[in-house]
Structures are given as C-alpha cells and as structure tokens.
Design a protein around this motif. Structure first.
Motif, PDB file in Angstrom:
ATOM      1  N   THR A  63       0.158  -3.396  -0.086  1.00  0.00           N
ATOM      2  CA  THR A  63       0.263  -2.020   0.382  1.00  0.00           C
ATOM      3  C   THR A  63      -1.064  -1.289   0.186  1.00  0.00           C
ATOM      4  O   THR A  63      -1.960  -1.780  -0.506  1.00  0.00           O
ATOM      5  CB  THR A  63       1.369  -1.279  -0.385  1.00  0.00           C
ATOM      6  OG1 THR A  63       1.019  -1.257  -1.782  1.00  0.00           O
ATOM      7  CG2 THR A  63       2.710  -1.977  -0.225  1.00  0.00           C
TER       8      THR A  63
ATOM      9  N   ARG B   7      -6.585  -2.810  -9.388  1.00  0.00           N
ATOM     10  CA  ARG B   7      -5.435  -2.143  -8.780  1.00  0.00           C
ATOM     11  C   ARG B   7      -4.345  -3.117  -8.341  1.00  0.00           C
ATOM     12  O   ARG B   7      -3.252  -2.695  -7.986  1.00  0.00           O
ATOM     13  CB  ARG B   7      -5.898  -1.319  -7.567  1.00  0.00           C
ATOM     14  CG  ARG B   7      -6.643  -0.066  -7.937  1.00  0.00           C
ATOM     15  CD  ARG B   7      -7.044   0.722  -6.709  1.00  0.00           C
ATOM     16  NE  ARG B   7      -5.917   1.130  -5.892  1.00  0.00           N
ATOM     17  CZ  ARG B   7      -6.042   1.802  -4.738  1.00  0.00           C
ATOM     18  NH1 ARG B   7      -7.248   2.119  -4.301  1.00  0.00           N
ATOM     19  NH2 ARG B   7      -4.987   2.139  -4.051  1.00  0.00           N
TER      20      ARG B   7
ATOM     21  N   LYS C 173      -1.353   1.318  -1.551  1.00  0.00           N
ATOM     22  CA  LYS C 173      -1.372   1.671  -2.967  1.00  0.00           C
ATOM     23  C   LYS C 173      -1.910   0.523  -3.808  1.00  0.00           C
ATOM     24  O   LYS C 173      -2.600   0.746  -4.810  1.00  0.00           O
ATOM     25  CB  LYS C 173       0.044   2.044  -3.411  1.00  0.00           C
ATOM     26  CG  LYS C 173       0.119   2.593  -4.820  1.00  0.00           C
ATOM     27  CD  LYS C 173       1.535   3.019  -5.167  1.00  0.00           C
ATOM     28  CE  LYS C 173       1.612   3.572  -6.577  1.00  0.00           C
ATOM     29  NZ  LYS C 173       2.991   4.018  -6.929  1.00  0.00           N
ATOM     30  N   ARG C 174      -1.600  -0.709  -3.414  1.00  0.00           N
ATOM     31  CA  ARG C 174      -2.079  -1.880  -4.146  1.00  0.00           C
ATOM     32  C   ARG C 174      -3.534  -2.215  -3.820  1.00  0.00           C
ATOM     33  O   ARG C 174      -4.136  -3.048  -4.485  1.00  0.00           O
ATOM     34  CB  ARG C 174      -1.186  -3.071  -3.849  1.00  0.00           C
ATOM     35  CG  ARG C 174       0.084  -3.141  -4.698  1.00  0.00           C
ATOM     36  CD  ARG C 174      -0.268  -3.388  -6.145  1.00  0.00           C
ATOM     37  NE  ARG C 174       0.903  -3.430  -7.011  1.00  0.00           N
ATOM     38  CZ  ARG C 174       1.524  -4.541  -7.359  1.00  0.00           C
ATOM     39  NH1 ARG C 174       1.095  -5.699  -6.891  1.00  0.00           N
ATOM     40  NH2 ARG C 174       2.549  -4.501  -8.165  1.00  0.00           N
TER      41      ARG C 174
END
Length: 211
Positions: free
Chosen positions: A70, A112, A72-73
């Motif tokens: 994602t 991350r 976010k990742r």
C-alpha cells in the motif's frame, strides 16, 4: 472441589503427565544468516567512480515498485504501474538496460515496510542522470524525475532475465505441488472404492425358505 458430610474434599490433579514445551518445534525454523550491511555491488563493476559518487545517488527500495504494498507501506507509484514483488536483482537489470550507474546494497532494509526486511531485503542507489529514451523532460524537479524513472524501471522488469527465471521456477514448483496433491487424493479414493466393493460382494446369510 466439593462438599461431602460438611467437609471440604479437594480433588488431586494427576501430575504424572509431563508438561509440554511451548517452544517445541521452533528449533526447526531456519533463520537466514545475517548479511553484512557494508556489502555493495556497483555497476558498472569496474568503474570506481560509482562508489565514490554513490552518496549523491537516489535510493530505490523494491517496496517502491511493489503492487502488493500500500501507499502507507511505502509504494511510490500507481498500483497499475507497479509489479508484484520486484527484487533488487530485477531492478538492477532494468537499470543496466537503461545504462544507468547504480549500486546494489543487498543488506539494507526499508523501515516503513518491516516485511521486506524478511522476504525482500535490499535497496538500490541510482544515478539520476536519465537517458534520452525515457519519458523524462529536462528541467523537471528531482522528485518528478525519480517517479518517472521508477515507472520506467517497473515497465521493464517483466522482461528481465532474472524475473522470467523466477516466475518459471515458481510455476514449476506450484505444478509439482498440485500433481503431488492430486496423486494422493486419487490414491485415497481408489482405496475407498476397492474397500467398498469388497464389502458389497459378500453374500447375505439368511434362512432358507421351505418349499
């Protein structure tokens, strides 16, 4: 524990059975060896200026181009432009096809994306001097140039030799597992049918009718 005749009776628990070790079986798990973080592979391999200049290169982690991750990742390009689980080897081959200087660092992980530190480790340092056969335009800022370069790398990854070899190997292993599973299933069915036939072939005993 119960009451009988006004007295408290305590049931004793059988302590003869040994307690199970909660960590049993963990010794079979093979942890990959820790890599040396100082190891790096420059390209071109005989160009000593690559290692001298790599501190100014841009960093690309496989997660940046991974369609299974994602935003976010850490994915940095659109999911339609990304590839499934690209490796640093595939990224390096794509950069070689673009004739871009780069350094592969196989022991560096992406903060991350903790999963990538286990199953897709490494990063690539890239010289951002883009060749003329990409979609980049002179005068664009470095951030936009990096996005364009990552799209170009991702577009080339499916045709890279290491990618084709890895996909072929994964397909062969999957076909082998399917074949093994179907053969086991067929064996159990044949055993069941043969057992059923034997039981049905027995004659039923009964009293003879008198004439």
């Amino acid at each position: 524990m119960g009451k009988k005749g006004g007295k408290v009776r305590v049931k004793q628990v059988n302590q003869s059975a040994p307690m199970k070790n909660p960590l049993a079986g963990l010794e079979d798990i093979k942890i990959p060896p820790k890599l040396d973080p100082s190891v790096s592979y420059p390209w071109p391999p005989h160009d000593f200026s690559v290692l001298q200049d790599c501190n100014t290169f841009n960093v690309i982690y496989p997660t940046y181009l991974d369609s299974t991750k994602t935003i976010k990742r850490g994915r940095r390009i659109a999911i339609d432009d990304a590839q499934e689980k690209p490796s640093i080897t595939e990224i390096g081959e794509a950069l070689q096809s673009l004739n871009l200087r780069h350094v592969i660092e196989p022991a560096k992980g992406y903060s991350r994306d903790p999963d990538s530190r286990w199953d897709n480790l490494g990063r690539v340092l890239v010289d951002m001097t883009l060749p003329h056969d990409t979609d980049a335009v002179d005068g664009e800022d470095d951030k936009l140039k990096k996005v364009i370069l990552m799209r170009e790398i991702s577009k080339r990854i499916p045709s890279m030799p290491s990618r084709l070899k890895r996909i072929a190997k994964e397909k062969a292993e999957k076909a082998k597992l399917i074949k093994a599973g179907s053969s086991q299933g067929g064996g159990s069915k044949s055993n069941a049918s043969s057992g059923g036939g034997g039981s049905s072939s027995k004659k039923k005993k009964g009293k003879k009718k008198r004439s």
